[in-house]
Scaffold this active site. Structure first.
Site, mmCIF file in Angstrom:
data_model
loop_
_atom_site.group_PDB
_atom_site.id
_atom_site.type_symbol
_atom_site.label_atom_id
_atom_site.label_comp_id
_atom_site.label_asym_id
_atom_site.label_seq_id
_atom_site.Cartn_x
_atom_site.Cartn_y
_atom_site.Cartn_z
ATOM 1 C CB SER A 58 -62.312 27.184 47.357
ATOM 2 O OG SER A 58 -63.587 26.600 47.412
ATOM 3 C CG HIS A 90 -66.932 15.394 43.136
ATOM 4 N ND1 HIS A 90 -68.148 15.311 43.785
ATOM 5 C CD2 HIS A 90 -66.830 16.672 42.701
ATOM 6 C CE1 HIS A 90 -68.747 16.503 43.732
ATOM 7 N NE2 HIS A 90 -67.974 17.344 43.093
ATOM 8 C CG HIS A 112 -66.953 22.757 50.294
ATOM 9 N ND1 HIS A 112 -67.641 23.508 51.231
ATOM 10 C CD2 HIS A 112 -66.314 23.643 49.491
ATOM 11 C CE1 HIS A 112 -67.433 24.793 50.982
ATOM 12 N NE2 HIS A 112 -66.645 24.906 49.939
ATOM 13 C CG ASN A 172 -63.895 28.778 51.141
ATOM 14 O OD1 ASN A 172 -64.654 29.598 51.661
ATOM 15 N ND2 ASN A 172 -62.956 29.124 50.300
ATOM 16 C CB VAL A 173 -59.483 28.929 54.779
ATOM 17 C CG1 VAL A 173 -59.827 27.936 55.885
ATOM 18 C CG2 VAL A 173 -58.400 28.351 53.884
ATOM 19 N NE ARG A 174 -65.760 33.064 52.686
ATOM 20 C CZ ARG A 174 -66.332 31.971 53.186
ATOM 21 N NH1 ARG A 174 -65.809 30.775 52.982
ATOM 22 N NH2 ARG A 174 -67.436 32.060 53.909
ATOM 23 C CG HIS A 231 -69.551 16.829 63.020
ATOM 24 N ND1 HIS A 231 -70.050 18.109 63.046
ATOM 25 C CD2 HIS A 231 -70.158 16.216 61.973
ATOM 26 C CE1 HIS A 231 -70.939 18.263 62.064
ATOM 27 N NE2 HIS A 231 -71.030 17.126 61.394
ATOM 28 C CG HIS A 271 -84.604 22.620 45.460
ATOM 29 N ND1 HIS A 271 -83.381 23.029 45.922
ATOM 30 C CD2 HIS A 271 -84.344 21.646 44.562
ATOM 31 C CE1 HIS A 271 -82.429 22.320 45.313
ATOM 32 N NE2 HIS A 271 -82.991 21.487 44.490
ATOM 33 N N GLY A 277 -68.975 37.568 36.569
ATOM 34 C CA GLY A 277 -67.786 37.534 35.719
ATOM 35 C C GLY A 277 -66.579 36.892 36.366
#
Lengths: 303, 303
Positions: free
Chosen positions: B95, B99, B109, B111-113, B148, B178, B261
């Site tokens: 991940s 910045h 950003h 991420n691969v998982r 893209h 929000h 945690g």
């Protein structure tokens, strides 16, 4: 339904008293933003957001009054009162967070609020909540003692048990579990309070609100002209990151407000003007910065 | 259980490839923090956190590998798979959030998982997730199209449906409810993916990971030396506040990690080095800052 208009009047007067005193200290006025939320799916109501940004003493200081009504109490509000689940409700309060410029002046938070729910059968139920807590960047014993003593004095007339109970509640609430660290040196916090009846509980809430300026201003006066440099400023910005983490991850009011369509800019008045993050920021053993964590951001009996 | 060691090897190699390329571009190396989490009530495992702070091009760039095992899948992970509820599991991934310093370079950003769960009865179930998305402060059509297009090309060999599905999924996930605003210009996002079988799904995840540098670096090269001033820097800090809000309020991985945690400093590698908040910050109509919101932080077909 007991008339709640005098609660509203008290809260508006409290807001005005606090911001006029703080504006006089700072030398810069608070701007006023009056808002209305039309009846919709969730909340309707109105409020006054007062905010001072880039002042001389305060870098960002927000103090909001809000008064909303909703058709159904959210489940999070009725965990301990299943009989009120889904009842129409009314909530009003004053909430403030002041972020000072000088790193030797602590950030402060205060909130007083009343909620009333009217189930289809049965009388209106009222409960009160509130408290105040202090978040220093550099710790001073005398500041912590003064703040806690003022909280204790404000609660004294309402029973000897109140300060110790609400002090512990505050320590438990303002805790960053993911950092294993207190947000600050605490203060008092209470919620769902009705055990003194409507008038007694209201009087206790008012006593807390009325004590705010006496609890905080002497600390500001003592610290606001202390000399500081880049080291203290950097540490303040870094510690403000923890304030952001607490408010966005753990604070129920903030989290619930943002997820349920509350007024975002008013809710996020609590955010600092500037905050920093860095990876495992080193801290010199025995320094004032190290002592903040070991001596101040822990549960302690200050009195 | 299918051997997952080649997945681990791939992920470690991907992390190394990305940070060595980015370090060469920046001129500053990433520090390495190898960590282990001993068996406890929740997770055990190990990881390597790589981070570059206060570089020439990147102000804060974190790229983490982690590999954890747990005795029971948390409820949030098994909403769609009740048969796996409470099963022992294994999760590994890479991940990153980068910045940049220059406000004309977007934050990114990726991420691969992979998650594997082994219920008491029945075979091990595998699923894959990942994606990448771009968050500009100043929008450029050509950057959005390039990002893209690279995502689409990476997914092409795995079926024509993948890019449109995962593009929409990304828009839906990286949304600040929000603020009624997208986090950025999107990209691709997928989760719970197993429809191509173990090998096919793994190949798709790898294709996304392998495409990251080609998707992002040309944009960095194009923008990193553009001149900017205080106005652009202030706007970048303000917009970074939204990144903080998304990650702490809405991102399931961050929120779940902190509340359960996880390793805090590694999770919060995604935080910006510095972020600002101000109340109802005015924006000049028709300015580049206004166009970010109206033309870029909206759901658009970029191709």
């Amino acid at each position: 339904m007991t008339d709640s208009s005098h609660v509203r009047s008290y809260l508006l007067e409290l807001q005005e008293r606090i911001i006029s005193t703080v504006a006089a200290l700072d030398g810069q006025p608070f701007v006023a933003d009056h808002w209305h939320k039309e009846p919709g799916e969730t909340l309707q109501g109105n409020g006054i957001t007062r905010i001072l940004e880039q002042g001389r003493v305060f870098e960002r200081a927000g103090c909001g009054f809000s008064h909303v009504r909703g058709p159904r109490l959210p489940p999070s509000a009725t965990q301990h009162r299943p009989e009120l689940s889904g009842a129409p409700f009314e909530a009003m309060g004053v909430s403030l967070v002041f972020h000072p410029r000088n790193p030797y002046v602590p950030t402060v938070h205060m909130n007083v609020r009343m909620i009333a729910a009217t189930p289809a059968s049965g009388p209106t139920a009222y409960w009160f909540g509130g408290g105040m807590d202090l978040t220093p960047y550099y710790g001073f014993d005398e500041d912590a003692v003064h703040f806690h003593q003022t909280c204790k004095d404000a609660l004294g007339p309402f029973g000897e048990d109140k300060y110790p109970r609400f002090k512990t509640w505050c320590d438990e609430y303002f805790y960053l579990k993911h950092r294993e660290e207190q947000r600050g040196i605490g203060g008092v916090f209470f919620d769902d309070f009705q055990e003194l009846g409507f008038e007694g509980s209201l009087a206790m809430m008012r006593s807390v609100g009325d004590a705010f300026l006496a609890a905080y201003l002497p600390i500001v006066e003592r610290r606001k002209d202390m000399a500081y440099g880049e080291r203290e400023r950097d540490f303040q910005l870094y510690r403000r990151g923890r304030y952001v983490e607490f408010n966005l991850v753990w604070d129920r009011g903030t989290h619930f407000g943002l997820q349920s369509g509350g007024r975002t800019e008013s809710i996020l008045m609590s955010m600092p003007p500037l905050a920093a993050w860095s990876y495992q920021r080193p801290v010199e053993a025995g320094s004032a910065e190290a002592r903040l964590t070991t001596e101040f951001l822990v549960r302690r009996d200050w009195l």
